[in-house]
Each structure stands twice: as structure tokens, then as C-alpha cells.
Design a protein around this motif. Structure first.
Motif, mmCIF file in Angstrom:
data_model
loop_
_atom_site.group_PDB
_atom_site.id
_atom_site.type_symbol
_atom_site.label_atom_id
_atom_site.label_comp_id
_atom_site.label_asym_id
_atom_site.label_seq_id
_atom_site.Cartn_x
_atom_site.Cartn_y
_atom_site.Cartn_z
ATOM 1 N N PRO A 211 68.765 41.646 11.330
ATOM 2 C CA PRO A 211 67.782 41.022 10.460
ATOM 3 C C PRO A 211 67.047 39.887 11.158
ATOM 4 N N ALA A 212 65.882 39.596 10.640
ATOM 5 C CA ALA A 212 65.110 38.471 11.177
ATOM 6 C C ALA A 212 65.596 37.190 10.502
ATOM 7 N N LEU A 213 66.446 36.465 11.196
ATOM 8 C CA LEU A 213 67.015 35.247 10.646
ATOM 9 C C LEU A 213 66.167 34.054 11.045
ATOM 10 N N SER A 214 66.016 33.126 10.131
ATOM 11 C CA SER A 214 65.219 31.934 10.394
ATOM 12 C C SER A 214 65.860 30.730 9.719
ATOM 13 N N SER A 215 65.398 29.547 10.101
ATOM 14 C CA SER A 215 65.878 28.285 9.516
ATOM 15 C C SER A 215 67.393 28.136 9.614
ATOM 16 N N LEU A 216 67.987 28.666 10.684
ATOM 17 C CA LEU A 216 69.435 28.553 10.841
ATOM 18 C C LEU A 216 69.868 27.106 11.092
ATOM 19 N N THR B 242 75.130 32.439 16.403
ATOM 20 C CA THR B 242 73.975 33.319 16.174
ATOM 21 C C THR B 242 72.678 32.669 16.640
ATOM 22 N N TYR B 243 72.551 31.384 16.390
ATOM 23 C CA TYR B 243 71.326 30.651 16.719
ATOM 24 C C TYR B 243 71.092 30.584 18.233
ATOM 25 N N PHE B 244 72.159 30.372 18.991
ATOM 26 C CA PHE B 244 72.001 30.174 20.434
ATOM 27 C C PHE B 244 72.111 31.472 21.237
ATOM 28 N N THR B 245 72.709 32.534 20.648
ATOM 29 C CA THR B 245 72.918 33.770 21.418
ATOM 30 C C THR B 245 72.147 34.966 20.892
ATOM 31 N N ASN B 246 71.667 34.870 19.634
ATOM 32 C CA ASN B 246 71.014 36.014 18.966
ATOM 33 C C ASN B 246 71.963 37.200 18.792
ATOM 34 N N TRP B 247 73.270 36.909 18.731
ATOM 35 C CA TRP B 247 74.250 37.949 18.408
ATOM 36 C C TRP B 247 74.334 38.048 16.881
ATOM 37 N N PHE B 248 73.539 38.914 16.313
ATOM 38 C CA PHE B 248 73.426 38.975 14.854
ATOM 39 C C PHE B 248 74.702 39.501 14.180
#
Length: 328
Positions: free
Chosen positions: A102-107, A164-170
């Protein structure tokens, strides 16, 4: 005091829930949804805890001769059920998004909200548990434990969001939800188990030992034997009954006075109300060898051995005659 604490818990839970759902809708994170759903339970649990504490404070009546205190155990069990339902939904939701990207934002905002709420819930939960134990309130203890659980969840959320924020491992977002859903499930089952045990009047070993130690530390020589000890908890109140063996040559007035002193001694066990029923037993000849009354006029045998009063033999519905037991 207890009701004010629950109101404080409710107000903070509503504010935290609103903030968590706001950051969830901004981010779309499954982990943040887990955190937000846990907050819904906090709000519902605090509401019912308030009602149960109010009901438990009502005086006894004809329909409830032992009072209304057991409603607090029901409140604790309901909280456990709510935790189980939330964990089931989180598990289902996380499994549907495990392999998605998913396109995660504002983490970053989500991490900040989760960290602050975890700190608030942790401090308030610790305080509620301490106050619940000092006031013997199962509902307050359950609410405090649930807030501490929410604090642990908040820490896990911050860690998962950071990864998730630093690695993009969703996948970490869903994996963290699985982990905490399992933890919630264990906590829910534990709360339900404790509440069912209390509603079924299962013996609380720690409480029974506390009563036993109190009796032993205040024991008088005239209390020849104690048996059939029962301790039941009604919310914060206690109901205790037992059989107390006293000298058979005492008249009714002296026996009544001694039982009154025994009840006053037990009544000082804790600050909350303690209701005591004592059945007076006359001593028998077989009691002489462990009776410590020095000036007994009817003694049939010399003192030979002291019988230790402990949590094992005081619960038996039998007089204690050194190596043998006889029915009371």
C-alpha cells in the motif's frame, strides 16, 4: 475516588482514539489501525468499568444479600471478550494486507501520536493498577492492565512504523499487527479466565494465604482450633466464614464475646468491608493434647504437640487432632 479515575481514563481514551484514527486515515497503515481499534476497546471498557464500580458501591438489598461487588468481575471478563474480538479482526485485516504494497504516508506523524499515547496509557495504566490493588477493585485493575497493554502496543507500533518508514518493507506493517494480535489474544484469555474463576468463587491462593497469615499472627490461646475456612471476594469486599473451636465450659455470653473479638480481628485485614460468619465449635477431649490453655479445669491429657495453622489444614472441614482428624 475510583469513579473519578475511570472518568479520567474514559476522557483520555476518547482523545487518544480520535488522534489514532486520524493518523490511520492519513497513512493507511494496518499497524496504526491495530492501535486505533485497541483504543475503541479502551473507551468501551472504561464506560463499563465506571458503571460496574458505581453498581458495586451500592449497599446490600434483599435481592443481593452479599452486595453488588461481583459486577466488577463481570466487567473484567467483558473487557477480555472485547480484546479477543479486536485481536480476531486485526488478524483478519493484517492477513489481507500482508502481501500488498500500500501507499503509506504520514508515518512520521503516526509514530509521534503512537509514542505520546503509549506514554500516557503506560503511566495511567500503572497508576490504575496500583490504585485498584490498594482498593481491591477488579474493574480498576482490569482497566489499568488494558491501558498498559495499549502502551506496549504503542511501542510496537512506533518500532514497526520506523522500520517501514526507513526501509520501505511494507510487510513489517502487517507482521507487527500479527504479533500484537497474538499478544492481545493471550491477554484477553487471561482476563476472562480470572473473571470466570472469581465469579465461580474459585479460591484465590494469594488472598487465602493473606487471610491465613493474618489469623496466625493474631492467634490467641483460647482459639483451640480453626477449620473450614472459606474466603470469597465480592469486588473489593470480602466474605469469610469458618469454624472456631472454643472451650466447651464457657457460657454463651463468653463465647459470643470471643467470637466478636475474632470478627473484629479479621475485620482489620483490609480497609474495604469484610463480612465474617463464625460457627462456634465446643472443644473435645481429643483437643487437649494440642490445646495451649494453661489453666483448663477439664483437661483430660497434657499438651504434647502444637498443630501448625496453615493454608492447607485450615481449609479442611475437620477438627485437627494431631495425627488424626475427626468430623466436626
Amino acid at each position: 475516588m475510583k469513579q473519578r479515575l475511570v472518568i479520567l481514563s474514559f476522557v483520555l481514551s476518547v482523545a487518544i482514539m480520535a488522534a489514532k484514527f486520524y493518523v490511520y486515515f492519513l497513512s493507511g497503515s494496518t499497524t496504526l489501525l491495530t492501535d486505533a481499534l485497541e483504543s475503541i476497546i479502551n473507551v468501551v471498557a472504561a464506560s463499563f468499568a465506571y458503571y460496574s464500580i458505581y453498581l458495586a458501591s451500592l449497599p446490600k438489598d434483599l435481592n443481593h444479600p452479599y452486595g453488588h461487588g461481583k459486577i466488577e468481575f463481570f466487567a473484567s471478563g467483558l473487557e477480555g471478550v472485547l480484546i479477543l474480538l479486536a485481536s480476531a479482526y486485526i488478524f483478519l485485516h493484517a492477513s489481507q494486507h500482508l502481501y500488498a504494497s500500500p501507499a503509506l504516508s504520514s508515518l512520521d506523524l503516526g509514530m509521534a501520536v503512537s509514542f505520546v499515547s503509549a506514554a500516557i496509557n503506560g503511566l495511567l495504566g500503572y497508576y490504575l493498577v496500583q490504585k485498584g490493588r490498594s482498593s481491591h477493585s477488579p474493574a480498576l485493575i482490569a482497566d489499568g492492565k488494558h491501558l498498559r497493554l495499549d502502551a506496549y502496543n504503542g511501542i510496537l507500533v512506533v518500532v514497526a512504523l520506523a522500520i517501514t518508514y526507513f526501509t520501505n518493507w511494507f510487510w513489517v506493517d502487517s507482521a507487527a499487527s500479527f504479533l500484537f494480535a497474538a499478544f492481545m489474544c493471550w491477554q484477553g484469555i487471561h482476563l476472562i479466565r480470572e473473571s470466570v474463576a472469581a465469579l465461580m468463587d474459585e479460591t484465590n491462593p494469594a488472598l487465602f494465604e493473606k487471610v491465613t497469615n493474618w489469623v496466625v499472627s493474631n492467634k490467641k490461646a483460647e482459639w483451640i482450633d480453626l477449620h473450614n475456612l472459606r474466603v470469597q471476594q465480592y469486588g473489593g469486599d470480602l466474605h469469610i466464614d469458618c469454624h472456631l473451636t472454643l472451650p466447651r465450659y464457657w457460657d454463651l455470653s463468653r463465647t459470643h464475646e470471643e467470637i466478636h473479638e475474632f470478627e473484629e480481628m479479621l475485620g482489620k485485614l483490609q480497609e474495604t468491608h469484610v463480612e465474617i460468619f463464625v460457627h462456634a465449635d465446643p472443644c473435645l477431649d481429643e483437643c487437649c493434647n494440642h490445646c495451649t490453655i494453661a489453666d483448663c479445669a477439664i483437661r483430660k491429657a497434657a499438651f504434647s504437640k502444637k498443630i501448625e495453622w496453615n493454608k492447607m489444614n485450615l481449609a479442611l472441614n475437620q477438627k485437627h487432632f494431631n495425627e488424626t482428624l475427626a468430623r466436626s
